[in-house]
Scaffold this motif. Structure first.
Motif, short mmCIF file in Angstrom:
data_model
loop_
_atom_site.label_atom_id
_atom_site.label_comp_id
_atom_site.label_asym_id
_atom_site.label_seq_id
_atom_site.Cartn_x
_atom_site.Cartn_y
_atom_site.Cartn_z
N GLU A 77 0.86 -1.19 0.00
CA GLU A 77 0.00 0.00 0.00
C GLU A 77 0.90 1.24 0.00
O GLU A 77 1.80 1.34 0.83
CB GLU A 77 -0.90 -0.02 1.26
N HIS A 78 0.64 2.17 -0.91
CA HIS A 78 1.54 3.32 -0.96
C HIS A 78 1.21 4.39 0.09
O HIS A 78 2.07 5.17 0.46
CB HIS A 78 1.66 3.90 -2.38
N ASN A 79 -0.02 4.41 0.58
CA ASN A 79 -0.34 5.34 1.68
C ASN A 79 0.32 4.87 2.97
O ASN A 79 0.70 3.71 3.10
CB ASN A 79 -1.85 5.41 1.92
N VAL A 111 -3.65 1.66 5.60
CA VAL A 111 -4.59 1.02 4.66
C VAL A 111 -5.99 1.62 4.82
O VAL A 111 -6.29 2.29 5.81
CB VAL A 111 -4.68 -0.51 4.90
N GLY A 112 -6.83 1.39 3.81
CA GLY A 112 -8.27 1.63 3.93
C GLY A 112 -8.72 3.08 4.01
O GLY A 112 -9.74 3.38 4.65
N ALA A 113 -8.01 3.99 3.34
CA ALA A 113 -8.37 5.42 3.44
C ALA A 113 -9.82 5.68 3.00
O ALA A 113 -10.54 6.45 3.65
CB ALA A 113 -7.40 6.26 2.59
N ARG A 166 -19.44 6.20 8.46
CA ARG A 166 -20.14 5.03 9.01
C ARG A 166 -20.14 3.84 8.06
O ARG A 166 -20.85 2.88 8.28
CB ARG A 166 -21.59 5.39 9.35
N CYS A 167 -19.41 3.92 7.00
CA CYS A 167 -19.25 2.85 6.01
C CYS A 167 -20.53 2.07 5.69
O CYS A 167 -20.93 1.17 6.42
CB CYS A 167 -18.17 1.86 6.44
N ASN A 168 -21.13 2.43 4.60
CA ASN A 168 -22.29 1.67 4.09
C ASN A 168 -21.69 0.43 3.40
O ASN A 168 -21.41 0.45 2.21
CB ASN A 168 -23.03 2.58 3.11
N ALA A 173 -5.18 -4.31 -6.90
CA ALA A 173 -6.35 -3.88 -6.13
C ALA A 173 -6.19 -2.41 -5.80
O ALA A 173 -6.49 -1.97 -4.68
CB ALA A 173 -6.46 -4.72 -4.86
N SER A 174 -5.69 -1.65 -6.77
CA SER A 174 -5.32 -0.26 -6.49
C SER A 174 -6.48 0.71 -6.69
O SER A 174 -6.29 1.92 -6.62
CB SER A 174 -4.12 0.14 -7.36
N GLY A 175 -7.70 0.20 -6.92
CA GLY A 175 -8.89 1.05 -6.91
C GLY A 175 -9.05 1.90 -8.16
O GLY A 175 -8.39 1.68 -9.19
#
Ligand SMILES: Cc1cc2nc3c(=O)[nH]c(=O)nc-3n(C[C@H](O)[C@H](O)[C@H](O)COP(=O)(O)OP(=O)(O)OC[C@H]3O[C@@H](n4cnc5c(N)ncnc54)[C@H](O)[C@@H]3O)c2cc1C
Length: 391
Positions: free
Chosen positions: A33-35, A38-40, A49-51, A159-161
């Motif tokens: 992960e380059h950030n 993880v999970g930004a 609140r993540c749907n 998995a880079s979005g």
């Protein structure tokens, strides 16, 4: 050089999900992960609140050039599998509306990231954060060179979005790798994004900034009924965001401002209250400011002075109100990307590129885009799971 069975580039929803499923199978897995963390996107999702899924997730709620592709991953790892996992981690959630499942409590999306990290830890997955990939090569194995060293692996999963929200680390990395390995990409554009309008429309729209209405919004052949919201540059709100994914530049959208009214609405009101003006009748259905703005587009006269046929025509216009967007707010404001790695080039079972064995693509990087409401995470989980069984 440290050797793995599976390297996954991108520590977001799809990458972490694929990682722990592969790890559970006894595979040695590295997530790059380059950030710094993880999970930004998970953290900011759903207003914190993540749907995380939708009770009604089904293939017809996803856009793709290859509309049948998502069917298999979605059927093999469903929203109910995800709900079971979330429950197993003791994360409280609720249905907000339309099957949308959100975590309970402010900043509760952190719990989804924690869940993914706990699962990765339990499955022995290595995670390298702050690692920049400088080159990917293929000899007998994949070689990934990064700012924290070089790694080799049997399989490589991208998995880079997608491209939305570059300031959170979004990149076009998936397309560089697709290009390098000869995997085609379907043209991309922002989706679930506010629409912008030219000055002539903004002259009446801008003063309504902040006003919302329960409307039916149509783009192409698809119609969504939810809230539409005026912004200082155009229109947003769930109905417009949904429609934006189907909107093509140069096309009009059609807004039904009176979704529950019959065509004879004004004729009936004319019989009951001939001195009433259009504005006061519209205010029964819409906020006063919107009712006033829409009334200004028609001649100011009491209903009693207008012919029945003209009144019916007015209602028809308000039910199919054509608006011509000039663009969108772009990737800076988009929630998702439409288009991506061409699914015709991937296996529906495993997400592996047919012409590049060992190379997998998952999540938003792939040309599968969900509706608003938890569908995009469901695609990340389902596609990540499918790859996780094979890498
Ligand atoms: C504001 C906002 C709110 C949203 N809310 C919801 C919601 O509530 N429900 C829903 O279903 N969907 C929501 N979405 C969409 C959802 O976040 C995405 O569809 C989903 O995160 C896609 O998962 P992914 O794993 O494919 O990509 P991501 O989660 O974006 O993960 C990709 C990861 O790859 C990393 N990366 C990128 N390039 C590189 C590189 N070169 N090297 C290493 N790492 C790299 C990124 O930093 C990132 O961590 C939202 C999106 C936004 C922008």
């Amino acid at each position: 050089m440290k050797a793995y069975d599976a390297i996954i580039i991108g520590g977001g929803a799809a990458g972490l999900y694929a990682a722990f499923h592969a790890g559970r199978r006894g595979r040695r897995v590295l997530v790059i992960e380059h950030n710094g963390e993880v999970g930004a996107k998970i953290l900011i999702s759903g207003g914190g609140r993540c749907n995380f899924t939708n009770l009604h997730a089904a293939p017809d709620r996803f856009l793709s050039d290859n509309e049948h592709f998502a069917r298999s991953p979605l059927a093999r790892h469903t929203q109910h599998d995800v709900i079971a996992l979330v429950k197993a981690h003791g994360i409280a959630f609720y249905e907000k509306t339309l099957g949308q499942l959100f975590c309970e409590g402010a900043r509760s999306s952190q719990k989804i990231v924690r869940m993914l990290l706990d699962e990765c830890f339990a499955a022995g997955v290595d995670i390298a954060c702050g690692a920049r990939v400088s080159a990917v090569r293929r000899t007998e194995r994949f070689i990934v060179e990064t700012s924290v060293g070089a790694f080799s692996s049997e399989t490589l999963t991208i998995a880079s979005g997608g491209l939305p929200i570059p300031k959170l680390g979004a990149s076009g990395f998936a397309f560089e790798i697709a290009d390098q390995f000869g995997v085609p990409v379907v043209a991309t554009r922002p989706g679930l994004v506010p629409l912008t309008f030219g000055e002539s429309d903004l002259a009446w729209m801008r003063p309504l900034s902040g006003v919302s209405a329960d409307a039916r919004v149509q783009a192409g052949k698809v119609v969504f009924r939810e809230a539409a919201l005026f912004t200082h540059r155009g229109l947003s709100g769930p109905a417009v965001l949904q429609a934006s994914s189907y909107w093509a530049p140069g096309e009009a959208i059609h807004v039904n401002w009176l979704p529950d009214a019959a065509e004879h609405l004004l004729v009936e009101r004319k019989r009951e209250r001939p001195k009433a003006h259009l504005k006061s009748v519209l205010a029964e259905f819409l906020s006063e400011r919107l009712a006033a703005a829409l009334s200004e587009k028609l001649p100011p006269a009491a209903l009693g002075d207008i012919k029945d046929a003209a009144l019916i025509e007015v209602v028809r216009e308000l039910k199919a109100f054509a608006l011509m967007p000039i663009g969108t707010e772009g990737y800076a404001k988009a929630e998702v990307m439409v288009g991506g790695v061409d699914t015709n080039a991937l296996s529906q079972q495993t997400m592996e590129a047919r012409k590049a064995p060992g190379l997998f693509f998952v999540g938003e990087a792939v040309d599968v885009t969900g509706w608003l409401g938890g569908y995009n995470f469901q695609w990340a989980w389902s596609s990540g799971w499918a790859a996780g069984q094979a890498i």
